[in-house]
Design an enzyme around this catalytic site. Structure first.
Site, PDB file in Angstrom:
ATOM      1  N   ASP A 164      -7.941  -6.276 -16.606  1.00  0.00           N
ATOM      2  CA  ASP A 164      -7.994  -7.363 -15.635  1.00  0.00           C
ATOM      3  C   ASP A 164      -7.696  -8.688 -16.330  1.00  0.00           C
ATOM      4  OD1 ASP A 164      -8.453  -8.425 -13.073  1.00  0.00           O
ATOM      5  OD2 ASP A 164     -10.569  -8.815 -13.512  1.00  0.00           O
ATOM      6  N   HIS A 192     -13.993 -16.304  -8.186  1.00  0.00           N
ATOM      7  CA  HIS A 192     -14.825 -15.452  -9.030  1.00  0.00           C
ATOM      8  C   HIS A 192     -16.271 -15.947  -8.997  1.00  0.00           C
ATOM      9  CE1 HIS A 192     -10.808 -14.855 -11.159  1.00  0.00           C
ATOM     10  NE2 HIS A 192     -11.161 -13.650 -10.782  1.00  0.00           N
ATOM     11  N   GLY A 193     -17.185 -15.060  -9.333  1.00  0.00           N
ATOM     12  CA  GLY A 193     -18.587 -15.455  -9.434  1.00  0.00           C
ATOM     13  C   GLY A 193     -19.262 -15.519  -8.081  1.00  0.00           C
ATOM     14  N   HIS A 216      -9.365 -10.704  -5.453  1.00  0.00           N
ATOM     15  CA  HIS A 216     -10.339 -10.992  -6.501  1.00  0.00           C
ATOM     16  C   HIS A 216     -11.505 -11.747  -5.872  1.00  0.00           C
ATOM     17  CE1 HIS A 216      -7.930 -10.264 -10.334  1.00  0.00           C
ATOM     18  NE2 HIS A 216      -7.134  -9.896  -9.341  1.00  0.00           N
ATOM     19  N   GLY A 217     -12.651 -11.719  -6.536  1.00  0.00           N
ATOM     20  CA  GLY A 217     -13.800 -12.458  -6.025  1.00  0.00           C
ATOM     21  C   GLY A 217     -14.470 -11.779  -4.846  1.00  0.00           C
ATOM     22  N   GLY A 218     -14.683 -10.460  -4.946  1.00  0.00           N
ATOM     23  CA  GLY A 218     -15.292  -9.730  -3.831  1.00  0.00           C
ATOM     24  C   GLY A 218     -16.783  -9.914  -3.691  1.00  0.00           C
ATOM     25  N   ASN A 228     -11.706  -6.455  -6.088  1.00  0.00           N
ATOM     26  CA  ASN A 228     -12.423  -6.544  -7.357  1.00  0.00           C
ATOM     27  C   ASN A 228     -13.866  -6.977  -7.155  1.00  0.00           C
ATOM     28  OD1 ASN A 228      -9.833  -6.107  -8.287  1.00  0.00           O
ATOM     29  ND2 ASN A 228      -9.872  -7.776  -9.768  1.00  0.00           N
ATOM     30  N   THR A 265     -19.347  -9.753 -10.618  1.00  0.00           N
ATOM     31  CA  THR A 265     -20.607 -10.468 -10.780  1.00  0.00           C
ATOM     32  C   THR A 265     -21.799  -9.668 -10.288  1.00  0.00           C
ATOM     33  OG1 THR A 265     -19.446 -12.568 -10.562  1.00  0.00           O
ATOM     34  CG2 THR A 265     -21.828 -12.610 -10.264  1.00  0.00           C
TER      35      THR A 265
END
Length: 264
Positions: free
Chosen positions: A82, A176-177, A204-206, A226, A229
Site C-alpha cells: 500500500d 486516512h485515520g 482509502h480511508g474506510g 481499505n 486504523t
C-alpha cells in the site's frame, strides 16, 4: 484458494457487485486475525502494508509472513504493498512475491504521477502483479500527518487509467485515520466514472464510514476498500497486563472481530 493476484479478486467483485476488504497489517497478530475472519466468513481478502510503516515492520520480515499466511489460507488472499512511494520499495515487494503494488504519486503533479505509474506497470508486468495508483488526494497521510484532501478530476482519472494500471484510488473527500465527523463524500465523482474505466475503483480511508456510505460507494463501483486504523485500535485495546501470550491471543481475536464486522 490461497495466494492470488489482486486483479482476479477485483474482477470477481465487479461481476458480483461487491467490494473486497483490504486490511492493513503490522504484525503476526494482525495477519492471523484477518485470515481467521476471512476463513470464518468464507470471504476473499487483501493483506496490505504501507511503505511508511516499514520502519516498524521491515518488509523483509513481515512480507514473507504475509505471503506464508496467504498461501496457507482456505480462501483467496492477495498480498499488496500500500502507498508505495519509491520504486526501490515497489521492486522489493515484487521480488518477495507480492501480487499487487501501489504507486502513490498523488502528492506530485499529474505528469509525474502518471510517469511513476508507467514505471511501476513496467516492473509489475515482469512479475504478473496488479498495480494500483491514486488520483486526487486522500486526506491525511497514512501515518496521520496532515494532508489536504483533493477531489479527483475526471481528466486526471482518465489519464491515469491509460497507463495500464489495474486499480485506481480516487479522492472523493475520504481521509486516512479517524474522521472528526461523518465525511461528506463526493459521490458525483464515482457516478461520472462508473463503468468508464479499465481499472477498478478503490476507496482509502474506510475506517469510520457508515454502513450506508459503504453500500453507496459499492453500488457506484468501488471494488476494493481499505481499512487500517480500526484494526490497529482494536489490537491495541485488546492488550492488557503483562502476559504477552494472552495479549497475542486477545489481539488476534480483536482483529478478527473487527474484520468480520467490515466484511459483513
Amino acid at each position: 484458494m490461497a495466494l492470488v493476484n489482486m486483479q482476479s479478486l477485483l474482477h470477481k467483485a465487479e461481476e458480483g457487485g461487491y467490494a473486497v476488504g483490504s486490511f492493513s497489517v503490522a504484525n503476526m497478530e494482525c495477519i492471523r486475525g484477518v485470515i481467521h475472519a476471512a476463513e470464518t466468513l468464507r470471504a476473499p481478502v487483501i493483506l496490505q502494508i504501507a511503505e511508511i510503516r516499514l520502519p516498524y515492520s521491515p518488509l523483509y520480515l513481515i512480507g514473507p509472513m504475509m505471503l506464508a499466511a496467504a498461501k496457507r489460507a482456505q480462501v483467496p488472499v492477495a498480498v499488496h504493498l500500500d502507498h508505495g512511494k519509491t520504486l526501490a520499495c515497489i521492486q522489493e515487494a515484487l521480488d518477495l512475491g507480492f501480487t499487487s503494488v501501489m504507486c502513490d504519486g498523488s502528492d506530485q503533479p499529474i505528469d509525474a504521477n502518471v510517469a511513476f505509474a508507467k514505471q511501476t506497470v513496467a516492473l509489475a508486468k515482469e512479475k504478473d502483479a496488479t498495480v494500483e495508483a491514486e488520483v486526487g488526494r486522500v486526506g491525511r497521510g497514512e501515518d496521520g500527518s496532515e494532508a489536504e484532501a483533493q477531489i479527483a478530476s475526471m481528466d486526471d482519472c482518465f489519464r491515469m487509467d491509460e497507463t495500464g494500471i489495474d486499480a485506481l484510488a480516487v479522492g472523493i473527500g475520504n481521509a486516512h485515520g479517524l474522521y472528526a465527523a461523518t465525511p461528506q463524500l463526493h459521490y458525483e465523482v464515482l457516478e461520472d466514472l462508473h463503468g468508464k474505466l479499465h481499472s477498478s475503483l478503490v476507496m482509502h480511508g474506510g475506517t469510520g464510514l457508515t454502513d450506508e456510505q459503504f453500500k453507496k460507494v459499492i453500488s457506484l463501483g468501488m471494488r476494493k476498500i481499505n481499512i487500517a486504523t480500526d484494526l490497529f485500535m482494536s489490537q491495541a485495546g485488546a492488550c492488557q497486563g503483562k502476559d504477552i501470550f494472552k495479549n497475542i491471543a486477545s489481539s488476534v481475536e480483536a482483529v478478527s472481530a473487527t474484520v468480520q464486522r467490515y466484511i459483513t
